[in-house]
Design an enzyme around this catalytic site. Sequence first.
Site, PDB file in Angstrom:
ATOM      1  N   PHE A 143       0.817  -1.216   0.000  1.00  0.00           N
ATOM      2  CA  PHE A 143       0.000   0.000   0.000  1.00  0.00           C
ATOM      3  C   PHE A 143       0.848   1.261   0.000  1.00  0.00           C
ATOM      4  O   PHE A 143       0.371   2.327  -0.410  1.00  0.00           O
ATOM      5  CB  PHE A 143      -0.956  -0.014   1.199  1.00  0.00           C
ATOM      6  N   LYS A 144       2.090   1.166   0.420  1.00  0.00           N
ATOM      7  CA  LYS A 144       2.951   2.358   0.467  1.00  0.00           C
ATOM      8  C   LYS A 144       3.138   2.989  -0.917  1.00  0.00           C
ATOM      9  O   LYS A 144       3.456   4.172  -1.026  1.00  0.00           O
ATOM     10  CB  LYS A 144       4.323   2.001   1.046  1.00  0.00           C
TER      11      LYS A 144
END
Length: 469
Positions: A111-112
């Site tokens: 998700f980063k």
Amino acid sequence: MRYISTRGQAPALNFEDVLLAGLASDGGLYVPENLPRFTQEEIASWAGLPYHELAFRVMRPFVTGSIADADFKKILEETYGGFAHNAVAPLRQLNGNEWVLELFHGPTLAFKDFALQLLGRLLDHVLSKRGERVVIMGATSGDTGSAAIEGCKACEHVDIFIMHPHNRVSEVQRRQMTTILGENIHNIAVEGNFDDCQEMVKASFADQGFLKGTRLVAVNSINWARIMAQIVYYFHAALQLGGPARSVAFSVPTGNFGDIFAGYLARNMGLPISQLIVATNRNDILHRFMSGNQYVKDTLHPTLSPSMDIMVSSNFERLLFDLHGRNGAAIANLMDTFKQGGGFSVEEDRWTEARKLFDSLAVDDAATCETIAEVYKECGELLDPHTAIGVRAARECRRSLATPMVTLGTAHPVKFPEAVEKAGVGQAPALPPHLADLFQREERCTVLPNDLKQIQAFVSQHGNRGKPL
């Protein structure tokens, strides 16, 4: 849009300056002075928009006055055009009213990427305009580092130094960092834990004399731009599930409180969110606060979900700021208390206010593996250990079966083969094509002791594309 520090003693800044500042000069974190708020009609009108267009509408108020609309639209289109799934963040149904929001279709499978692919482009845009060069210094418990390097590797005006705890990230996570080779990319394996790395980043921001005039920029979630980008996928998920006409609940695997704080902001911006669940592993400082009003340091334990092996949650200060009526002096005192004594509680009414929205659960490795196996048996979906913790917390803490429950799927299971194998569901899936040769690629990394002066000397010596700063 102006930004103020959670500790009340730093000057208010515009978006461009906040992007480059990271940590405020008084040690606090920057937050918007006034949060934009959207009407239900406005949010409803965004249904069906491509992800980059939705991102523009959600984030535009935060950058107004610093980045022209046309430039921002172009940056967003480039950022999310590189994701492997056309939906960018697709929803996967586990059962009738339970969903996983897949946030791992970016280049580093975590998700980063949503924030750091954007951050790299924002930095290049702003630094190019200013004619400046900066040093990025970041700490990672696994996924931030590779996403930051991937997002910033092509930046013309950046030298990037990422610290990770030596032998405490998965092999895939490590190789995703150490196999990206470039004159401006430096990986440091610190003989300590993530909190040691994070503390050295904060200390370096507080005293930047070792840089000899160059400035530090943060890529950790202390940087406001990280939080800003993560707000978008809460709107994206809710719109897929009938929002804003109905409310949605979210379960968020979180160690540093940044990802779930973005959900809190989305709610305050007008998105109907009925519940936010803090899902954490054995390193449970956030759960101990949410369940018992005890924010106290404890021993850090290595787990199968290393991205959440964090003892101190940096972004929690942003929530505390709101809970204390945005009183910077109160937060400064609270953080001093924490630094000196290793813990605190807040007044009962403030804690009760937080509990109106937040629930929490700490999930150990055994329960994590049980959940991976359970979900795989139920519907054939293979979860990474962090997402499995989110699903377990969602199932145990949800307040209403009638409200759609969305767990944030924070990483691809291929990054954590040990957990998949321990769950007894077979081998982890194969790496996607763009990473298929990851284990054959050359690695470049420097192991250094847990010592601030040695870390800073290394940064000073190797900055500016290999020339001493």
